[in-house]
Design a protein around this motif. Structure first.
Motif, mmCIF file in Angstrom:
data_model
loop_
_atom_site.group_PDB
_atom_site.id
_atom_site.type_symbol
_atom_site.label_atom_id
_atom_site.label_comp_id
_atom_site.label_asym_id
_atom_site.label_seq_id
_atom_site.Cartn_x
_atom_site.Cartn_y
_atom_site.Cartn_z
ATOM 1 N N ASP A 172 0.815 -1.221 0.000
ATOM 2 C CA ASP A 172 0.000 0.000 0.000
ATOM 3 C C ASP A 172 0.848 1.270 0.000
ATOM 4 O O ASP A 172 0.639 2.149 -0.843
ATOM 5 C CB ASP A 172 -0.960 -0.010 1.189
ATOM 6 N N PRO A 173 1.831 1.418 0.905
ATOM 7 C CA PRO A 173 2.673 2.623 0.836
ATOM 8 C C PRO A 173 3.514 2.695 -0.423
ATOM 9 O O PRO A 173 3.803 3.794 -0.923
ATOM 10 C CB PRO A 173 3.542 2.536 2.093
ATOM 11 N N VAL A 174 3.911 1.528 -0.966
ATOM 12 C CA VAL A 174 4.671 1.534 -2.222
ATOM 13 C C VAL A 174 3.808 2.085 -3.356
ATOM 14 O O VAL A 174 4.270 2.902 -4.174
ATOM 15 C CB VAL A 174 5.171 0.116 -2.555
ATOM 16 N N ALA A 175 2.551 1.637 -3.420
ATOM 17 C CA ALA A 175 1.635 2.138 -4.446
ATOM 18 C C ALA A 175 1.406 3.641 -4.293
ATOM 19 O O ALA A 175 1.379 4.381 -5.287
ATOM 20 C CB ALA A 175 0.304 1.394 -4.368
ATOM 21 N N ASP A 176 1.259 4.086 -3.052
ATOM 22 C CA ASP A 176 1.058 5.517 -2.801
ATOM 23 C C ASP A 176 2.276 6.326 -3.225
ATOM 24 O O ASP A 176 2.145 7.378 -3.862
ATOM 25 C CB ASP A 176 0.758 5.759 -1.320
ATOM 26 N N LYS A 177 3.467 5.843 -2.835
ATOM 27 C CA LYS A 177 4.696 6.580 -3.153
ATOM 28 C C LYS A 177 4.948 6.601 -4.651
ATOM 29 O O LYS A 177 5.423 7.600 -5.187
ATOM 30 C CB LYS A 177 5.884 5.956 -2.421
ATOM 31 N N LEU A 178 4.638 5.503 -5.326
ATOM 32 C CA LEU A 178 4.824 5.478 -6.772
ATOM 33 C C LEU A 178 3.904 6.485 -7.448
ATOM 34 O O LEU A 178 4.327 7.244 -8.332
ATOM 35 C CB LEU A 178 4.552 4.072 -7.307
ATOM 36 N N LEU A 179 2.644 6.515 -7.008
ATOM 37 C CA LEU A 179 1.684 7.456 -7.587
ATOM 38 C C LEU A 179 2.114 8.900 -7.336
ATOM 39 O O LEU A 179 2.122 9.726 -8.251
ATOM 40 C CB LEU A 179 0.291 7.210 -7.000
ATOM 41 N N VAL A 180 2.471 9.190 -6.086
ATOM 42 C CA VAL A 180 2.868 10.560 -5.739
ATOM 43 C C VAL A 180 4.138 10.964 -6.488
ATOM 44 O O VAL A 180 4.230 12.084 -7.005
ATOM 45 C CB VAL A 180 3.072 10.680 -4.214
ATOM 46 N N SER A 181 5.105 10.059 -6.565
ATOM 47 C CA SER A 181 6.367 10.380 -7.249
ATOM 48 C C SER A 181 6.139 10.672 -8.731
ATOM 49 O O SER A 181 6.672 11.644 -9.278
ATOM 50 C CB SER A 181 7.360 9.228 -7.089
ATOM 51 N N VAL A 182 5.349 9.824 -9.380
ATOM 52 C CA VAL A 182 5.052 10.037 -10.801
ATOM 53 C C VAL A 182 4.305 11.351 -11.003
ATOM 54 O O VAL A 182 4.593 12.109 -11.937
ATOM 55 C CB VAL A 182 4.237 8.852 -11.361
ATOM 56 N N MET A 183 3.365 11.647 -10.110
ATOM 57 C CA MET A 183 2.602 12.891 -10.234
ATOM 58 C C MET A 183 3.496 14.111 -10.043
ATOM 59 O O MET A 183 3.389 15.093 -10.789
ATOM 60 C CB MET A 183 1.461 12.905 -9.215
ATOM 61 N N PHE A 184 4.378 14.069 -9.060
ATOM 62 C CA PHE A 184 5.265 15.209 -8.829
ATOM 63 C C PHE A 184 6.195 15.436 -10.015
ATOM 64 O O PHE A 184 6.414 16.579 -10.439
ATOM 65 C CB PHE A 184 6.070 15.002 -7.541
ATOM 66 N N VAL A 185 6.756 14.348 -10.556
ATOM 67 C CA VAL A 185 7.687 14.497 -11.693
ATOM 68 C C VAL A 185 6.964 15.024 -12.923
ATOM 69 O O VAL A 185 7.431 15.982 -13.571
ATOM 70 C CB VAL A 185 8.356 13.134 -11.995
ATOM 71 N N THR A 186 5.835 14.423 -13.248
ATOM 72 C CA THR A 186 5.124 14.845 -14.459
ATOM 73 C C THR A 186 4.513 16.240 -14.301
ATOM 74 O O THR A 186 4.488 17.020 -15.264
ATOM 75 C CB THR A 186 4.012 13.831 -14.797
ATOM 76 N N MET A 187 4.064 16.576 -13.107
ATOM 77 C CA MET A 187 3.481 17.906 -12.895
ATOM 78 C C MET A 187 4.552 18.984 -12.840
ATOM 79 O O MET A 187 4.297 20.145 -13.178
ATOM 80 C CB MET A 187 2.636 17.914 -11.618
ATOM 81 N N THR A 188 5.763 18.621 -12.435
ATOM 82 C CA THR A 188 6.886 19.557 -12.540
ATOM 83 C C THR A 188 7.213 19.801 -14.009
ATOM 84 O O THR A 188 7.497 20.934 -14.425
ATOM 85 C CB THR A 188 8.116 19.005 -11.804
ATOM 86 N N HIS A 189 7.157 18.735 -14.804
ATOM 87 C CA HIS A 189 7.365 18.879 -16.251
ATOM 88 C C HIS A 189 6.299 19.777 -16.866
ATOM 89 O O HIS A 189 6.581 20.548 -17.797
ATOM 90 C CB HIS A 189 7.335 17.493 -16.905
ATOM 91 N N ALA A 190 5.080 19.700 -16.342
ATOM 92 C CA ALA A 190 3.980 20.532 -16.850
ATOM 93 C C ALA A 190 3.930 21.905 -16.176
ATOM 94 O O ALA A 190 2.983 22.657 -16.402
ATOM 95 C CB ALA A 190 2.648 19.812 -16.650
#
Length: 239
Positions: free
Chosen positions: A107-125
């Motif tokens: 569960d925390p791995v899934a959360d961290k993966l989602l948050v990490s991907v969102m932060f990286v892609t939203m920084t790109h945007a």
């Protein structure tokens, strides 16, 4: 005089009984093993684990939508992912046999993966500043590294990859701290609001409030990261 054969027949039941007594585990040990099996502590195929895997599978697609500036479908899928996170947690806590050691890690791995991907892609945007994303990612990398190190230190020899990833060997459970829970709430809220800003055309005042939330997120990220580094979030399961 009693023959050798008669002696064997006479003492065989007693010998068998003694062997049975010495080879049987104590009632307390049997009860612990039965409770672990009944509670599904080491189960893999559970509903919460399936929901976590579905959330992990959907994460790259959400990130793709963000990179392509398709913020509306990205926002909708992110909200669904957040709802699934609450759902699998509720099921694990309230439905018998659905709580597992794998789930406490997955569960925390899934959360961290989602948050990490969102932060990286939203920084790109250009929706989240780069320094904040750097803090979040660095904390997660240190968390994963520290978790592996803590796992290694808690194990008993021999050290093999099979035993290292076997949840029944020197079992450990991830116990999030209160600050970590607050940090997760801030991170998810920041991502949701930053993603909703271009969708609903937020006002400058609302965007300033989102910036303030980003500052709080940075503080709680650093603080909770230090707590994980101290080992407070890792609990060894005694058998």
């Amino acid at each position: 005089m009693m023959s050798f054969r008669h002696c064997l027949l006479k003492f065989a039941p007693m010998t068998t009984k003694r062997i049975r007594i010495y080879s049987t585990s104590s009632p307390k040990t049997q009860k612990i093993v039965e409770n672990e099996k009944d509670s599904g502590l080491y189960k893999i195929a559970t509903v919460p684990n399936a929901i976590c895997l579905a959330r992990i599978g959907a994460t790259p697609l959400i990130g793709y939508f963000v990179v392509q500036h398709q913020f509306t479908p990205a926002f909708a899928m992110f909200v669904i992912a957040g709802a699934s996170d609450m759902l699998d947690g509720w099921i694990a806590r309230n439905v018998p046999g659905q709580k597992s050691l794998l789930g406490s890690v997955l569960d925390p791995v899934a959360d961290k993966l989602l948050v990490s991907v969102m932060f990286v892609t939203m920084t790109h945007a250009q929706l989240i500043p780069l320094p904040l994303t750097t803090i979040v990612l660095l904390r997660d990398v240190l968390l994963i590294t520290g978790g592996f190190y803590k796992r290694y230190k808690s194990m008993e020899p021999p050290y093999t990859l099979n035993r290292f990833f076997n949840p029944q060997v020197s079992s450990m459970q991830v116990m999030p701290t209160n600050m970590s829970k607050v940090n997760t709430l801030f991170q998810l809220s920041l991502v949701a609001l930053s993603l909703a800003s271009p969708v609903f055309d937020f006002s400058p005042i609302a965007n300033d409030a989102i910036f303030g939330l980003g500052c709080l997120t940075a503080f709680t990220t650093i603080y909770s990261g230090l707590q994980y580094a101290s080992g407070k979030a890792f609990k060894k399961i005694s058998k």
